[in-house]
Design a protein around this motif. Sequence first.
Motif, PDB file in Angstrom:
ATOM      1  N   ALA A   1      16.861 -28.460 -13.761  1.00  0.00           N
ATOM      2  CA  ALA A   1      15.582 -28.418 -14.542  1.00  0.00           C
ATOM      3  C   ALA A   1      14.520 -29.060 -13.650  1.00  0.00           C
ATOM      4  CB  ALA A   1      15.815 -29.104 -15.821  1.00  0.00           C
ATOM      5  N   LEU A   2      15.198 -30.385 -13.140  1.00  0.00           N
ATOM      6  CA  LEU A   2      13.951 -31.136 -12.542  1.00  0.00           C
ATOM      7  C   LEU A   2      13.639 -30.474 -11.116  1.00  0.00           C
ATOM      8  CD1 LEU A   2      12.388 -34.021 -12.122  1.00  0.00           C
ATOM      9  CD2 LEU A   2      14.691 -34.696 -10.908  1.00  0.00           C
ATOM     10  N   SER A   3      14.557 -30.017 -10.516  1.00  0.00           N
ATOM     11  CA  SER A   3      14.250 -29.570  -9.298  1.00  0.00           C
ATOM     12  C   SER A   3      13.359 -28.061  -9.333  1.00  0.00           C
ATOM     13  CB  SER A   3      15.411 -29.096  -8.014  1.00  0.00           C
ATOM     14  OG  SER A   3      16.311 -28.341  -8.933  1.00  0.00           O
ATOM     15  N   LEU A   4      13.886 -27.357 -10.181  1.00  0.00           N
ATOM     16  CA  LEU A   4      12.845 -26.129 -10.257  1.00  0.00           C
ATOM     17  C   LEU A   4      11.623 -26.268 -10.890  1.00  0.00           C
ATOM     18  CD1 LEU A   4      15.824 -23.666 -11.760  1.00  0.00           C
ATOM     19  CD2 LEU A   4      14.691 -23.542  -9.457  1.00  0.00           C
TER      20      LEU A   4
ATOM     21  N   VAL B   1      10.937 -23.395  -1.896  1.00  0.00           N
ATOM     22  CA  VAL B   1      12.254 -23.619  -1.569  1.00  0.00           C
ATOM     23  C   VAL B   1      12.521 -24.997  -1.033  1.00  0.00           C
ATOM     24  CG1 VAL B   1      14.249 -22.657  -0.146  1.00  0.00           C
ATOM     25  CG2 VAL B   1      12.489 -21.095  -1.392  1.00  0.00           C
ATOM     26  N   ALA B   2      11.684 -25.325  -0.079  1.00  0.00           N
ATOM     27  CA  ALA B   2      11.679 -26.641   0.522  1.00  0.00           C
ATOM     28  C   ALA B   2      11.524 -27.677  -0.444  1.00  0.00           C
ATOM     29  CB  ALA B   2      10.573 -26.858   1.536  1.00  0.00           C
ATOM     30  N   VAL B   3      10.690 -27.764  -1.469  1.00  0.00           N
ATOM     31  CA  VAL B   3      10.435 -28.640  -2.411  1.00  0.00           C
ATOM     32  C   VAL B   3      11.664 -28.689  -3.495  1.00  0.00           C
ATOM     33  CG1 VAL B   3       9.058 -29.734  -4.415  1.00  0.00           C
ATOM     34  CG2 VAL B   3       7.984 -28.662  -2.085  1.00  0.00           C
ATOM     35  N   VAL B   4      12.267 -27.808  -3.887  1.00  0.00           N
ATOM     36  CA  VAL B   4      13.303 -27.609  -4.597  1.00  0.00           C
ATOM     37  C   VAL B   4      14.532 -28.109  -3.923  1.00  0.00           C
ATOM     38  CG1 VAL B   4      15.133 -25.968  -5.753  1.00  0.00           C
ATOM     39  CG2 VAL B   4      12.725 -25.454  -5.922  1.00  0.00           C
TER      40      VAL B   4
END
Length: 471
Positions: free
Chosen positions: A397-400, A429-432
């Motif tokens: 949840a946090l990463s997406l 993609v990089a941030v996730v």
Amino acid sequence: MSRKRNVESEGGVVFIDPKMKALSSLDGEIGWLAAFPYGLQHVLAMFVANLAPIAIIAAAAGLPEDLRATLIQNAMFIAGIGTFVQLFPLWRVGSGLPIVMGISFTFVSVACTIAATQGYGALVGAVIVGGLIEGLLGLFARWWRRIITPIVAAVVVTSIGFSLLGVGAASFGGGSGAEDFGSATNLILGTVSLLACLVFQGLAKGATKQLSVLFGLVVGYLVAIPLGKVDFSGFASAQLFSLPGVLPVTPEFNLGAIITVTLIFLVSATETVGDCSALTAAALRRNPTDKELSGAVTADGLVSSLAGVFGCSPVTSFSQNVGLIAMTGVVNRRAIATGAVVLVLAGFVPVVSLVFASLPEAVLGGCTIMMFGNIIVSGFQMIANAGFSQRNITIAALSLAVGIGFTQMGDIFAIFPELVQSVFADNCVAVVFVVAILASLLLPKDQKVEGPLIVEEGNDSVDIATDALES
């Protein structure tokens, strides 16, 4: 007297069609001619996307038309070589998986800046050095792969699917920046192509069913001709044969450019790991091995260095082709290799590139939009396989939320240096990946409950009979 059907089973899957069984196996026996349509389908799915990055970067650098044509021709050749290396590894270079390689979109923003401000030669030098660094990193993948836990890989795959939805929608409308973007003609072409894919998939039988994307592309192309959406003007002056040009631009080794491009290579390696995970999960029903991941990332880097020698920007595994494999289930390496042959030939026969390049964007968008959705579904399946523990739910949840949400508001990175903005502002993609890795490393492990669960009737409280042990 009825005849008994020859039905075989393997791994819990029942195969009635021997051809489909061969196509669903990495090394299944199938004739080259029979395999060709399935490889051609992969080339059609990625051809325009393979040409677009190098064309954009060359335009930003202000390169002359003849050099641009050489770079586009070289891009086809390198994509074919990279695909062959992934299919049939050389030593520890290559995954042995049905990965299709092509020029990466991930580097476009940084590459355009370097090419415009420091010269195209500085970009080429940075690609050569950065690719070698990623290749070296890939050789030691088994040491750092441990931080790529199943839930991290799952959310990266999911983010790849989400990141491609905009690409598919832009193609459906006629291509980002097109003068007639969103016109009735483009929307009709995209819709016709999509419907052709769906109808063919619904009516076809056996292994033929997996050619739905190719059928949609052919139907869309034929419909586009009388609508004036296919440009044949370049065919008149096209050469029949031309060798790919080695070192069309002299490399320059600028430290700042090398550092910048190398950082993006780390993001590219992450995407390759995600693509491998998505491919093996969707088509092979397993996780990638250390050897496969190491070989994939190593090939990603070393073939990118080779791309620099031919004047091209870095290559990477193409997520849209992973989506095609997830959609069709065709993983046969011989079938994918026929597509690699077409790509290599396109590097020697410019007219081949022109045929594929004339494919209208709207047709491509109609046939690929569902493929990108399949990648998202594969990511959801991987999340489910990782388990819905509270820790995994929090990481996903946090990463997406941060990855997809923040990159839709790129100005949120405005206070950061330009380098950080170029890596993260438009790359979910990089941030996730970064958020998922940090959360996976920092969040405490799930508490494993052992012993009987005692529930007092009429009371909302639940008492655990024994202490929870760390899983």
